[in-house]
Motif scaffolding. Structure first.
Motif, short mmCIF file in Angstrom:
data_model
loop_
_atom_site.label_atom_id
_atom_site.label_comp_id
_atom_site.label_asym_id
_atom_site.label_seq_id
_atom_site.Cartn_x
_atom_site.Cartn_y
_atom_site.Cartn_z
N LEU A 144 0.83 -1.60 0.30
CA LEU A 144 0.05 -0.29 -0.06
C LEU A 144 0.68 1.00 -0.49
O LEU A 144 0.36 2.45 -1.05
N VAL A 145 1.89 1.37 0.79
CA VAL A 145 2.86 2.18 0.56
C VAL A 145 3.69 2.40 -1.15
O VAL A 145 3.56 3.84 -0.86
N GLU A 146 4.06 1.43 -1.13
CA GLU A 146 4.54 1.59 -2.61
C GLU A 146 3.99 2.47 -3.91
O GLU A 146 4.27 2.89 -4.67
N ALA A 147 2.57 1.76 -3.00
CA ALA A 147 1.13 2.32 -4.24
C ALA A 147 0.97 3.63 -3.63
O ALA A 147 0.02 4.74 -4.35
N ALA A 148 1.76 4.62 -2.80
CA ALA A 148 1.65 5.59 -2.22
C ALA A 148 0.13 6.48 -1.55
O ALA A 148 -0.22 7.75 -1.55
N CYS A 149 -0.31 5.23 -0.89
CA CYS A 149 -1.54 5.58 0.04
C CYS A 149 -0.41 6.81 1.61
O CYS A 149 0.92 7.06 1.01
N LYS A 150 -1.58 6.98 1.70
CA LYS A 150 -0.83 8.76 2.88
C LYS A 150 -0.25 7.76 4.25
O LYS A 150 0.63 8.34 4.14
N GLU A 151 -1.26 7.41 4.27
CA GLU A 151 -0.86 6.28 6.29
C GLU A 151 -1.41 4.27 6.03
O GLU A 151 -2.67 5.14 5.55
N VAL A 152 -0.74 4.16 7.02
CA VAL A 152 -1.42 3.02 6.78
C VAL A 152 -1.35 2.92 8.50
O VAL A 152 0.20 1.93 9.38
N SER A 153 -2.65 1.97 8.68
CA SER A 153 -2.60 1.75 10.88
C SER A 153 -3.37 -0.13 10.02
O SER A 153 -3.76 -0.40 9.11
N ILE A 154 -3.22 -0.57 11.45
CA ILE A 154 -3.55 -1.95 11.19
C ILE A 154 -4.67 -2.06 12.59
O ILE A 154 -4.67 -1.56 13.70
N ALA A 155 -5.91 -2.95 11.96
CA ALA A 155 -6.44 -3.12 13.70
C ALA A 155 -6.43 -4.92 13.00
O ALA A 155 -6.69 -5.54 11.60
N THR A 156 -6.76 -5.82 14.47
CA THR A 156 -7.29 -6.95 14.17
C THR A 156 -7.91 -8.00 15.55
O THR A 156 -8.40 -6.79 16.16
N ILE A 157 -8.68 -8.71 14.89
CA ILE A 157 -9.30 -9.36 16.71
C ILE A 157 -8.98 -9.66 17.27
O ILE A 157 -8.96 -10.09 18.39
N ALA A 158 -7.69 -10.66 16.84
CA ALA A 158 -6.49 -11.09 17.73
C ALA A 158 -5.20 -10.76 17.53
O ALA A 158 -5.06 -10.48 16.24
N THR A 159 -4.57 -11.15 18.63
CA THR A 159 -3.04 -11.18 18.97
C THR A 159 -2.28 -12.96 19.19
O THR A 159 -3.29 -13.40 20.69
N ALA A 160 -1.59 -13.32 18.87
CA ALA A 160 -0.76 -14.21 19.15
C ALA A 160 0.01 -14.48 20.13
O ALA A 160 1.30 -13.79 19.82
#
Length: 160
Positions: A144-160
């Motif tokens: 996504l960054v290489e395709a020129a988005c401004k910013e990426v944040s993440i959300a997940t249901i769970a972490t292992a």
């Protein structure tokens, strides 16, 4: 939520991912989205993207569990979500039994952006069901960054 082997979170996520219980993802997305909105974080994103499945896996499973989570988030946060902007172009082995380096090598260069104009200069919330080592989310975010988005944040249901 914390994902542990044989734990309740694992049982719920297996029902979502492998037993056709898509409503679990939508419901968890609603709950999580309400929490994010209550903290005014919905204003931090322009739209939501789920981590994609390869078309063959999607056809076999019938749905993308990360997409159900994204739909619930979208509904509760008042943000659009797009299913097909980020795509998985290469079929790779499951990540389940791989170590960190193997996971990264398994997902490196398998994602692509269908239409870069959609994400250009946008703030994206990238969502997945579980983060283990972060390799999948990192590979998607780099795409996504290489395709020129401004910013990426993440959300997940769970972490292992």
């Amino acid at each position: 939520m914390k994902f542990t082997k044989q734990g309740n979170v694992q049982k719920v996520l297996h029902k979502l991912k492998y037993n056709g219980h898509q409503q679990i993802g939508i419901t968890l997305g609603h709950w999580y989205g309400h929490e994010l909105s209550a903290a005014s974080l919905n204003k931090e994103f322009d739209f939501i993207l789920p981590v994609p499945l390869h078309p063959d896996k999607l056809k076999k499973r019938g749905y993308n569990q990360s997409d159900t989570f994204a739909k619930g988030l979208s509904d509760s946060m008042g943000l659009p979500w797009y299913q097909n902007v980020l795509q998985k172009g290469t079929f790779n082995e499951t990540q389940t039994n791989k170590r960190r380096l193997e996971r990264w090598q398994n997902v490196k260069d398998v994602y692509c952006v269908k239409d870069a104009t959609v994400i250009a200069n946008q703030r994206i919330l990238l969502v997945d069901d579980v983060v283990t080592t972060g390799s999948t989310l990192e590979a998607c975010a780099l795409t996504l960054v290489e395709a020129a988005c401004k910013e990426v944040s993440i959300a997940t249901i769970a972490t292992a």
